[in-house]
Motif scaffolding. Sequence first.
Motif, PDB file in Angstrom:
ATOM      1  N   LYS A   6     -22.416 -31.843 -47.844  1.00 11.33           N
ATOM      2  CA  LYS A   6     -21.315 -30.686 -47.911  1.00 11.33           C
ATOM      3  C   LYS A   6     -20.549 -31.052 -46.689  1.00 11.33           C
ATOM      4  CE  LYS A   6     -22.334 -27.025 -50.809  1.00 11.33           C
ATOM      5  NZ  LYS A   6     -23.825 -26.825 -50.878  1.00 11.33           N
ATOM      6  N   GLU A   7     -19.248 -30.641 -46.629  1.00  5.10           N
ATOM      7  CA  GLU A   7     -18.502 -30.669 -45.359  1.00  5.10           C
ATOM      8  C   GLU A   7     -18.928 -30.654 -44.119  1.00  5.10           C
ATOM      9  OE1 GLU A   7     -14.666 -28.773 -45.884  1.00  5.10           O
ATOM     10  OE2 GLU A   7     -14.649 -28.527 -43.733  1.00  5.10           O
ATOM     11  N   PHE A   8     -19.545 -29.292 -43.916  1.00  8.10           N
ATOM     12  CA  PHE A   8     -20.220 -28.993 -42.532  1.00  8.10           C
ATOM     13  C   PHE A   8     -21.218 -30.004 -42.242  1.00  8.10           C
ATOM     14  CE2 PHE A   8     -22.481 -26.087 -45.383  1.00  8.10           C
ATOM     15  CZ  PHE A   8     -23.862 -26.178 -44.921  1.00  8.10           C
ATOM     16  N   GLU A   9     -22.123 -30.301 -43.016  1.00  7.16           N
ATOM     17  CA  GLU A   9     -23.052 -31.368 -42.842  1.00  7.16           C
ATOM     18  C   GLU A   9     -22.469 -32.633 -42.140  1.00  7.16           C
ATOM     19  OE1 GLU A   9     -26.649 -31.762 -45.600  1.00  7.16           O
ATOM     20  OE2 GLU A   9     -25.248 -30.315 -46.769  1.00  7.16           O
ATOM     21  N   LEU A  10     -21.552 -32.983 -42.972  1.00 10.22           N
ATOM     22  CA  LEU A  10     -20.970 -34.139 -42.508  1.00 10.22           C
ATOM     23  C   LEU A  10     -20.444 -34.037 -41.081  1.00 10.22           C
ATOM     24  CD1 LEU A  10     -19.524 -36.855 -44.313  1.00 10.22           C
ATOM     25  CD2 LEU A  10     -17.449 -35.566 -44.118  1.00 10.22           C
ATOM     26  N   ILE A  11     -19.652 -33.085 -40.797  1.00  9.68           N
ATOM     27  CA  ILE A  11     -18.960 -32.878 -39.462  1.00  9.68           C
ATOM     28  C   ILE A  11     -20.217 -32.771 -38.482  1.00  9.68           C
ATOM     29  CG2 ILE A  11     -17.952 -31.046 -38.093  1.00  9.68           C
ATOM     30  CD1 ILE A  11     -16.505 -29.912 -40.599  1.00  9.68           C
ATOM     31  N   LYS A  12     -21.305 -32.095 -38.476  1.00 14.54           N
ATOM     32  CA  LYS A  12     -22.634 -32.331 -37.939  1.00 14.54           C
ATOM     33  C   LYS A  12     -23.083 -33.240 -37.773  1.00 14.54           C
ATOM     34  CE  LYS A  12     -26.417 -29.187 -36.982  1.00 14.54           C
ATOM     35  NZ  LYS A  12     -27.458 -28.467 -37.435  1.00 14.54           N
ATOM     36  N   ARG A  13     -23.222 -34.063 -38.738  1.00 15.63           N
ATOM     37  CA  ARG A  13     -23.971 -35.447 -38.604  1.00 15.63           C
ATOM     38  C   ARG A  13     -22.975 -36.476 -37.808  1.00 15.63           C
ATOM     39  NH1 ARG A  13     -26.692 -37.793 -43.686  1.00 15.63           N
ATOM     40  NH2 ARG A  13     -27.230 -40.266 -42.618  1.00 15.63           N
ATOM     41  N   PHE A  14     -21.665 -36.583 -38.299  1.00 10.62           N
ATOM     42  CA  PHE A  14     -20.951 -37.665 -37.958  1.00 10.62           C
ATOM     43  C   PHE A  14     -20.064 -37.398 -36.747  1.00 10.62           C
ATOM     44  CE2 PHE A  14     -22.468 -38.805 -42.323  1.00 10.62           C
ATOM     45  CZ  PHE A  14     -23.306 -40.047 -41.944  1.00 10.62           C
ATOM     46  N   GLY A  34     -17.396 -27.196 -33.216  1.00 13.97           N
ATOM     47  CA  GLY A  34     -18.236 -26.279 -33.694  1.00 13.97           C
ATOM     48  C   GLY A  34     -17.837 -24.663 -34.131  1.00 13.97           C
ATOM     49  N   ASP A  35     -16.637 -24.489 -32.906  1.00 13.86           N
ATOM     50  CA  ASP A  35     -16.453 -23.177 -32.887  1.00 13.86           C
ATOM     51  C   ASP A  35     -14.878 -22.989 -33.537  1.00 13.86           C
ATOM     52  OD1 ASP A  35     -16.001 -20.256 -32.348  1.00 13.86           O
ATOM     53  OD2 ASP A  35     -17.529 -20.437 -30.906  1.00 13.86           O
ATOM     54  N   ASP A  36     -14.149 -21.773 -33.754  1.00 13.19           N
ATOM     55  CA  ASP A  36     -13.013 -21.852 -34.386  1.00 13.19           C
ATOM     56  C   ASP A  36     -11.860 -22.776 -33.715  1.00 13.19           C
ATOM     57  OD1 ASP A  36     -13.654 -20.463 -36.727  1.00 13.19           O
ATOM     58  OD2 ASP A  36     -13.566 -18.789 -35.590  1.00 13.19           O
ATOM     59  N   CYS A  37     -12.074 -23.046 -32.500  1.00 14.23           N
ATOM     60  CA  CYS A  37     -11.175 -23.710 -31.486  1.00 14.23           C
ATOM     61  C   CYS A  37     -11.868 -24.497 -30.359  1.00 14.23           C
ATOM     62  CB  CYS A  37     -10.085 -22.694 -30.825  1.00 14.23           C
ATOM     63  SG  CYS A  37      -8.751 -22.170 -31.779  1.00 14.23           S
ATOM     64  N   ALA A  38     -11.460 -25.443 -29.863  1.00 13.58           N
ATOM     65  CA  ALA A  38     -12.017 -26.014 -28.999  1.00 13.58           C
ATOM     66  C   ALA A  38     -11.217 -25.471 -27.488  1.00 13.58           C
ATOM     67  CB  ALA A  38     -11.638 -27.678 -28.780  1.00 13.58           C
ATOM     68  N   LEU A  92     -13.701 -36.038 -28.579  1.00 13.72           N
ATOM     69  CA  LEU A  92     -13.287 -35.610 -29.750  1.00 13.72           C
ATOM     70  C   LEU A  92     -13.434 -34.218 -29.783  1.00 13.72           C
ATOM     71  CD1 LEU A  92     -12.010 -35.986 -32.450  1.00 13.72           C
ATOM     72  CD2 LEU A  92     -14.469 -36.500 -33.479  1.00 13.72           C
ATOM     73  N   ILE A  93     -12.521 -33.307 -29.826  1.00 12.67           N
ATOM     74  CA  ILE A  93     -13.003 -31.935 -29.496  1.00 12.67           C
ATOM     75  C   ILE A  93     -12.935 -30.942 -30.819  1.00 12.67           C
ATOM     76  CG2 ILE A  93     -12.481 -31.753 -27.009  1.00 12.67           C
ATOM     77  CD1 ILE A  93      -9.498 -30.762 -27.613  1.00 12.67           C
ATOM     78  N   GLY A  94     -12.228 -31.634 -31.881  1.00  7.43           N
ATOM     79  CA  GLY A  94     -12.175 -30.659 -33.235  1.00  7.43           C
ATOM     80  C   GLY A  94     -11.361 -31.576 -34.320  1.00  7.43           C
ATOM     81  N   GLY A  95     -11.145 -30.620 -35.277  1.00 10.16           N
ATOM     82  CA  GLY A  95     -10.414 -31.408 -36.459  1.00 10.16           C
ATOM     83  C   GLY A  95     -10.565 -30.576 -37.838  1.00 10.16           C
TER      84      GLY A  95
END
Length: 323
Positions: free
Chosen positions: A2-10, A26-30, A116-119
């Motif tokens: 899933k999308e959130f796993e992808l974010i976490k892993r990569f 990881g949060d709503d904003c950096a 890289l602080i967010g996206g």
Amino acid sequence: MKEFELIKRFFSEQAIKRKDVVLGIGDDCAIVTPSERQNIAITTDTLVAGVHFPHETSARAIGHKSIAVNLSDLAAMGAEPSWISLAITMPEIDEDWVKEFCAGVFELCEYYNVQLIGGDTTQGPLSITVTAQGLIPINKHLTRSGAKAGDWVYVTGEIGDAALALKYIFKEVDVAAEYRESVQRSLDFPTPRILAGQALRGYASAAIDLSDGIISDLGHICSASKVGANIVLDDLPISNALRDSVDVEDAFEMALVGGDDYELLFTVSEDNKVGMETALANTGNTITCIGQINRSEKITTTLNSKPVAINAKSFEHFSAGKG
Ligand code: ADP
Ligand code: MG
């Protein structure tokens, strides 16, 4: 996956090393901490598959290039890159592809101490939007608008190889086997001239990075500065690969209107020339003087000291619709 796993892993793989990052992915904003002594430079660039890079480009190159083109904009302002956010839209979740893409992204981030602080991660045709931020001592930023008649026009590095690579990919020209790798590398893995940009603070009267070719980008400096310029074609820094692959008029044309070089183009007054050359030599960048600013409000070119016309049609062909 899933999308959130992808974010976490990569995407959240990079450890936070910068002290000015309070909260990363990881949060709503950096959350970052600005400094009172510095201004923040902010830039955004989008790369669309099939428009800004050929569909067959490797994942690693796409990752590298999406960061490099943004850092190149920061370099043109004399900024020190600090934080980026990355919005990616991709047709499907291909773990091997994302892994390679991230390798390209993080290679540059680690080298320049960028976090890289967010996206955002979404599904659709492949497209990448990066926002990059950088720090500049207050009032030390470079702009496009300070060029004056008499200033010298310089570029870093060599120009035209990325355009040659594109023509080779589309089978419009042949490139000798010994040159293919280096030519392809200049298209896929451009080097943002970060240290050169910082070294130019206090010396350059105007600066821009070369994304659309010398004519177009010098044109931006000229209109912002309300001046003109003459380019001496004999002096253009053209690689041996380009010289040996096409005839000399085509080499000039690729250097002038090809684009995708991501070198810096800047102007410097006679008084600042020696200081600038010393500062740039210390960064290890090669630079070449390619012409001079004048009062004409247009761009002209000379070869062997004689005026030659620029092929405006090919200029439009190359630059149309790329944005
Ligand atoms: P929201 O729905 O609240 O916007 P997301 O699920 O989109 O949250 O994102 C969760 C976290 O992951 C956020 O901190 C976001 O900035 C980060 N993020 C999402 N996609 C990426 C990406 N491609 N690169 C870096 N960070 C990302
Ligand atoms: Mg989101």
